[in-house]
Scaffold this motif. Structure first.
Motif, PDB file in Angstrom:
ATOM      1  N   GLU A  99       0.852  -1.201   0.000  1.00 25.59           N
ATOM      2  CA  GLU A  99       0.000   0.000   0.000  1.00 25.59           C
ATOM      3  C   GLU A  99       0.881   1.242   0.000  1.00 25.59           C
ATOM      4  OE1 GLU A  99      -2.129   0.055   3.791  1.00 25.59           O
ATOM      5  OE2 GLU A  99      -0.409   1.126   4.609  1.00 25.59           O
ATOM      6  N   ARG A 100       0.292   2.359  -0.344  1.00 24.74           N
ATOM      7  CA  ARG A 100       0.957   3.663  -0.281  1.00 24.74           C
ATOM      8  C   ARG A 100       2.315   3.683  -0.995  1.00 24.74           C
ATOM      9  NH1 ARG A 100       2.124   6.214   4.167  1.00 24.74           N
ATOM     10  NH2 ARG A 100       1.255   8.163   3.476  1.00 24.74           N
ATOM     11  N   VAL A 101       2.413   2.951  -2.079  1.00 23.00           N
ATOM     12  CA  VAL A 101       3.652   2.991  -2.875  1.00 23.00           C
ATOM     13  C   VAL A 101       3.560   4.202  -3.816  1.00 23.00           C
ATOM     14  CG1 VAL A 101       5.058   1.739  -4.569  1.00 23.00           C
ATOM     15  CG2 VAL A 101       3.838   0.477  -2.781  1.00 23.00           C
ATOM     16  N   ARG A 102       4.687   4.872  -4.015  1.00 26.62           N
ATOM     17  CA  ARG A 102       4.690   6.055  -4.885  1.00 26.62           C
ATOM     18  C   ARG A 102       4.368   5.668  -6.330  1.00 26.62           C
ATOM     19  NH1 ARG A 102       9.324   7.000  -2.041  1.00 26.62           N
ATOM     20  NH2 ARG A 102       9.171   8.709  -0.557  1.00 26.62           N
ATOM     21  N   VAL A 103       3.438   6.426  -6.915  1.00 23.15           N
ATOM     22  CA  VAL A 103       3.156   6.287  -8.351  1.00 23.15           C
ATOM     23  C   VAL A 103       3.342   7.676  -8.950  1.00 23.15           C
ATOM     24  CG1 VAL A 103       1.475   5.599 -10.111  1.00 23.15           C
ATOM     25  CG2 VAL A 103       1.390   4.537  -7.842  1.00 23.15           C
ATOM     26  N   TYR A 104       4.156   7.755 -10.002  1.00 24.09           N
ATOM     27  CA  TYR A 104       4.468   9.062 -10.589  1.00 24.09           C
ATOM     28  C   TYR A 104       3.480   9.387 -11.705  1.00 24.09           C
ATOM     29  CZ  TYR A 104       8.675   8.919  -7.827  1.00 24.09           C
ATOM     30  OH  TYR A 104       9.534   8.880  -6.754  1.00 24.09           O
ATOM     31  N   ASN A 105       2.983  10.617 -11.681  1.00 26.08           N
ATOM     32  CA  ASN A 105       2.063  11.040 -12.748  1.00 26.08           C
ATOM     33  C   ASN A 105       2.860  11.624 -13.916  1.00 26.08           C
ATOM     34  OD1 ASN A 105       2.777  13.619 -12.025  1.00 26.08           O
ATOM     35  ND2 ASN A 105       0.914  13.999 -10.836  1.00 26.08           N
ATOM     36  N   GLU A 106       2.132  12.131 -14.930  1.00 25.27           N
ATOM     37  CA  GLU A 106       2.803  12.626 -16.142  1.00 25.27           C
ATOM     38  C   GLU A 106       3.779  13.759 -15.861  1.00 25.27           C
ATOM     39  OE1 GLU A 106      -0.196  13.620 -18.963  1.00 25.27           O
ATOM     40  OE2 GLU A 106      -0.644  11.500 -19.336  1.00 25.27           O
ATOM     41  N   ALA A 107       3.466  14.526 -14.823  1.00 26.48           N
ATOM     42  CA  ALA A 107       4.341  15.653 -14.481  1.00 26.48           C
ATOM     43  C   ALA A 107       5.536  15.205 -13.642  1.00 26.48           C
ATOM     44  CB  ALA A 107       3.526  16.708 -13.736  1.00 26.48           C
ATOM     45  N   GLY A 108       5.617  13.883 -13.400  1.00 27.45           N
ATOM     46  CA  GLY A 108       6.737  13.368 -12.608  1.00 27.45           C
ATOM     47  C   GLY A 108       6.551  13.545 -11.111  1.00 27.45           C
ATOM     48  N   MET A 109       5.309  13.847 -10.706  1.00 25.95           N
ATOM     49  CA  MET A 109       5.029  14.033  -9.277  1.00 25.95           C
ATOM     50  C   MET A 109       4.519  12.719  -8.682  1.00 25.95           C
ATOM     51  SD  MET A 109       5.812  17.077  -8.604  1.00 25.95           S
ATOM     52  CE  MET A 109       5.089  17.317  -6.998  1.00 25.95           C
ATOM     53  N   PRO A 110       5.017  12.337  -7.498  1.00 26.74           N
ATOM     54  CA  PRO A 110       4.555  11.065  -6.905  1.00 26.74           C
ATOM     55  C   PRO A 110       3.287  11.249  -6.065  1.00 26.74           C
ATOM     56  CG  PRO A 110       6.366  11.974  -5.620  1.00 26.74           C
ATOM     57  CD  PRO A 110       6.095  12.953  -6.717  1.00 26.74           C
ATOM     58  N   VAL A 111       2.400  10.254  -6.160  1.00 28.77           N
ATOM     59  CA  VAL A 111       1.285  10.175  -5.200  1.00 28.77           C
ATOM     60  C   VAL A 111       1.440   8.820  -4.504  1.00 28.77           C
ATOM     61  CG1 VAL A 111      -0.458  11.654  -6.276  1.00 28.77           C
ATOM     62  CG2 VAL A 111      -0.226   9.307  -7.053  1.00 28.77           C
ATOM     63  N   ARG A 112       1.173   8.814  -3.209  1.00 30.34           N
ATOM     64  CA  ARG A 112       1.365   7.561  -2.458  1.00 30.34           C
ATOM     65  C   ARG A 112       0.062   6.761  -2.454  1.00 30.34           C
ATOM     66  NH1 ARG A 112       5.145   5.850   0.718  1.00 30.34           N
ATOM     67  NH2 ARG A 112       7.087   6.996   0.922  1.00 30.34           N
ATOM     68  N   GLU A 113      -0.304   6.278  -3.625  1.00 35.55           N
ATOM     69  CA  GLU A 113      -1.576   5.560  -3.747  1.00 35.55           C
ATOM     70  C   GLU A 113      -1.413   4.210  -4.433  1.00 35.55           C
ATOM     71  OE1 GLU A 113      -4.344   8.079  -5.773  1.00 35.55           O
ATOM     72  OE2 GLU A 113      -4.214   9.626  -4.222  1.00 35.55           O
ATOM     73  N   GLY A 114      -0.180   3.794  -4.639  1.00 38.99           N
ATOM     74  CA  GLY A 114       0.029   2.590  -5.438  1.00 38.99           C
ATOM     75  C   GLY A 114       0.195   1.325  -4.613  1.00 38.99           C
ATOM     76  N   VAL A 115       0.132   0.204  -5.318  1.00 36.36           N
ATOM     77  CA  VAL A 115       0.390  -1.114  -4.742  1.00 36.36           C
ATOM     78  C   VAL A 115       1.439  -1.763  -5.631  1.00 36.36           C
ATOM     79  CG1 VAL A 115      -0.618  -3.367  -4.193  1.00 36.36           C
ATOM     80  CG2 VAL A 115      -1.989  -1.297  -3.916  1.00 36.36           C
ATOM     81  N   GLY A 116       2.452  -2.370  -5.027  1.00 37.59           N
ATOM     82  CA  GLY A 116       3.500  -3.022  -5.804  1.00 37.59           C
ATOM     83  C   GLY A 116       2.897  -4.080  -6.728  1.00 37.59           C
ATOM     84  N   MET A 117       3.525  -4.285  -7.868  1.00 35.03           N
ATOM     85  CA  MET A 117       2.909  -5.115  -8.896  1.00 35.03           C
ATOM     86  C   MET A 117       2.697  -6.568  -8.452  1.00 35.03           C
ATOM     87  SD  MET A 117       3.656  -4.263 -12.706  1.00 35.03           S
ATOM     88  CE  MET A 117       2.665  -2.797 -12.520  1.00 35.03           C
ATOM     89  N   PHE A 118       3.692  -7.139  -7.828  1.00 33.75           N
ATOM     90  CA  PHE A 118       3.523  -8.515  -7.346  1.00 33.75           C
ATOM     91  C   PHE A 118       2.542  -8.535  -6.166  1.00 33.75           C
ATOM     92  CE2 PHE A 118       4.839 -11.636  -4.068  1.00 33.75           C
ATOM     93  CZ  PHE A 118       4.359 -12.782  -4.704  1.00 33.75           C
ATOM     94  N   ALA A 119       2.681  -7.574  -5.259  1.00 35.61           N
ATOM     95  CA  ALA A 119       1.802  -7.547  -4.073  1.00 35.61           C
ATOM     96  C   ALA A 119       0.332  -7.497  -4.498  1.00 35.61           C
ATOM     97  CB  ALA A 119       2.150  -6.363  -3.180  1.00 35.61           C
ATOM     98  N   ARG A 120       0.036  -6.705  -5.526  1.00 35.79           N
ATOM     99  CA  ARG A 120      -1.362  -6.590  -5.976  1.00 35.79           C
ATOM    100  C   ARG A 120      -1.885  -7.947  -6.481  1.00 35.79           C
ATOM    101  NH1 ARG A 120      -4.529  -2.324  -7.857  1.00 35.79           N
ATOM    102  NH2 ARG A 120      -2.776  -0.889  -7.957  1.00 35.79           N
ATOM    103  N   ILE A 121      -1.065  -8.590  -7.307  1.00 33.89           N
ATOM    104  CA  ILE A 121      -1.505  -9.876  -7.877  1.00 33.89           C
ATOM    105  C   ILE A 121      -1.641 -10.924  -6.771  1.00 33.89           C
ATOM    106  CG2 ILE A 121      -0.748 -11.761  -9.423  1.00 33.89           C
ATOM    107  CD1 ILE A 121       0.201  -9.515 -11.345  1.00 33.89           C
ATOM    108  N   PHE A 122      -0.727 -10.887  -5.807  1.00 33.30           N
ATOM    109  CA  PHE A 122      -0.805 -11.822  -4.688  1.00 33.30           C
ATOM    110  C   PHE A 122      -2.104 -11.597  -3.891  1.00 33.30           C
ATOM    111  CE2 PHE A 122      -0.290 -13.173  -0.339  1.00 33.30           C
ATOM    112  CZ  PHE A 122       0.363 -14.389  -0.442  1.00 33.30           C
ATOM    113  N   MET A 123      -2.389 -10.351  -3.567  1.00 37.23           N
ATOM    114  CA  MET A 123      -3.568 -10.067  -2.718  1.00 37.23           C
ATOM    115  C   MET A 123      -4.880 -10.362  -3.459  1.00 37.23           C
ATOM    116  SD  MET A 123      -2.405  -6.839  -0.351  1.00 37.23           S
ATOM    117  CE  MET A 123      -1.923  -5.720  -1.640  1.00 37.23           C
TER     118      MET A 123
END
Ligand code: SF4
Length: 316
Positions: free
Chosen positions: A113-137
């Motif tokens: 949870e709360r993994v940084r995801v960068y938008n087009e402007a290169g700004m991070p939002v802490r709303e991501g889930v790691g790719m393996f973690a998401r598939i696992f969950m």
């Protein structure tokens, strides 16, 4: 305790030098303390999907609900490679009989949870889930999961470890012949544990077990399992625990002396007001359970949900 509990874990938390920079993130609580009760099945998504050590660091970018996994300097897109590997890996993990997973926080591959995801402007939002973690969950929605950062919080740690021990006990029941008798026995022993997390679930599970004869046993087990797992996800609170402790006092009617009763009431109140940790009233109740040989309470998992050496009920 019988066999060790099997838990998945991000490999770098065990001290293996698999990180992009050749380092590790050894967590001594996980290896030395919890490790005494747990057999870890380690997973490093980035190395297992074929990337070298050291390697270029990566990040998530795009839509936080379905981000791309991209290397940070040369911008190579690793999304398909990681997803294809992860889908196969979770199927392989089905046979491991895991009771949960401890992920490495903040990782674009392993963070839950709360993994940084960068938008087009290169700004991070802490709303991501790691790719393996998401598939696992998604693949194992009932499994308890945590990351090592959150496990430094004593309440989250207690809740997670209680859940993995509870799931292991449930699996042991499932491994036996499915029968109403086995379910009633499990439910009876776990009633107060469930009550300390979810009073509503406690009622629903009681009704389900009472109606068990009217339904196919497989269906009852499946319904019971999801209620049990869901209930333990709910956090205990001093108020909920004090309610359980008072409920337990009721079983000593006529046995406790007036002085013993008064002392117990006072200690439960001190706990409810968060002056003393849960271990204090629980230890006193256990003393009376032994002294008066209280048969119902003696069997309650609530009094011994995990090894005392883990000191999970020692915080206020
Ligand atoms: S965070 Fe995950 S992908 Fe990164 S090194 Fe640790 S286990 Fe491997």
């Amino acid at each position: 305790m019988g066999e060790k509990i099997k838990l998945g874990i991000s490999t770098c938390l065990l001290g293996e030098p698999v990180r992009y920079d050749g380092g590790h993130k050894l967590d001594r609580f996980l290896t030395d303390t919890l490790g005494q009760y747990v057999e870890y099945v380690s997973v490093c998504p980035e190395v297992e999907c074929g990337l070298p050590v050291p390697r270029e660091s990566m990040h998530l970018e795009g839509n936080p609900d379905s981000p791309r996994l991209v290397t940070s300097r040369t911008m190579q897109d690793m999304t398909e490679r990681m997803m294809n590997w992860a889908r196969k890996r979770v199927v392989g993990l089905e046979k491991e009989d895991l009771c949960g997973f401890i992920f490495k926080s903040n990782s674009p591959s392993s963070g839950m949870e709360r993994v940084r995801v960068y938008n087009e402007a290169g700004m991070p939002v802490r709303e991501g889930v790691g790719m393996f973690a998401r598939i696992f969950m998604e693949h194992f929605p009932l499994f308890p999961v945590e990351d090592e950062g959150r496990l430094h919080d004593p309440k989250l740690r207690e809740n997670f470890i209680e859940r993995i021990f509870a799931l292991k006990r449930w699996r042991e029941v499932v491994a036996k012949k499915e029968s109403r008798g086995n379910l009633v026995d499990f439910h009876t022993k776990n009633k107060l544990l469930v009550l300390s997390h979810g009073p509503k679930h406690y009622q629903m599970m009681g009704k389900l077990v009472a109606q068990a004869k009217a339904l196919p046993i497989k269906e009852v087990y499946l319904k019971y399992q999801s209620l049990f797992v869901e209930s333990l996800k709910l956090k205990t609170t001093p108020k909920k625990n004090a309610n359980v402790l008072q409920h337990m006092m009721g079983y000593f009617k006529g046995q406790l002396s007036p002085d013993e009763k008064q002392e117990l009431i006072e200690i439960v109140e001190l706990y409810r007001r968060e002056y003393v940790p849960l271990i204090v009233p629980v230890t006193l109740i256990k003393h009376y359970v032994r002294k008066y040989d209280q048969p119902y309470l003696k069997e309650q998992v609530y009094l011994n949900p995990h090894p005392i050496e883990l000191q999970l009920r020692n915080h206020v």
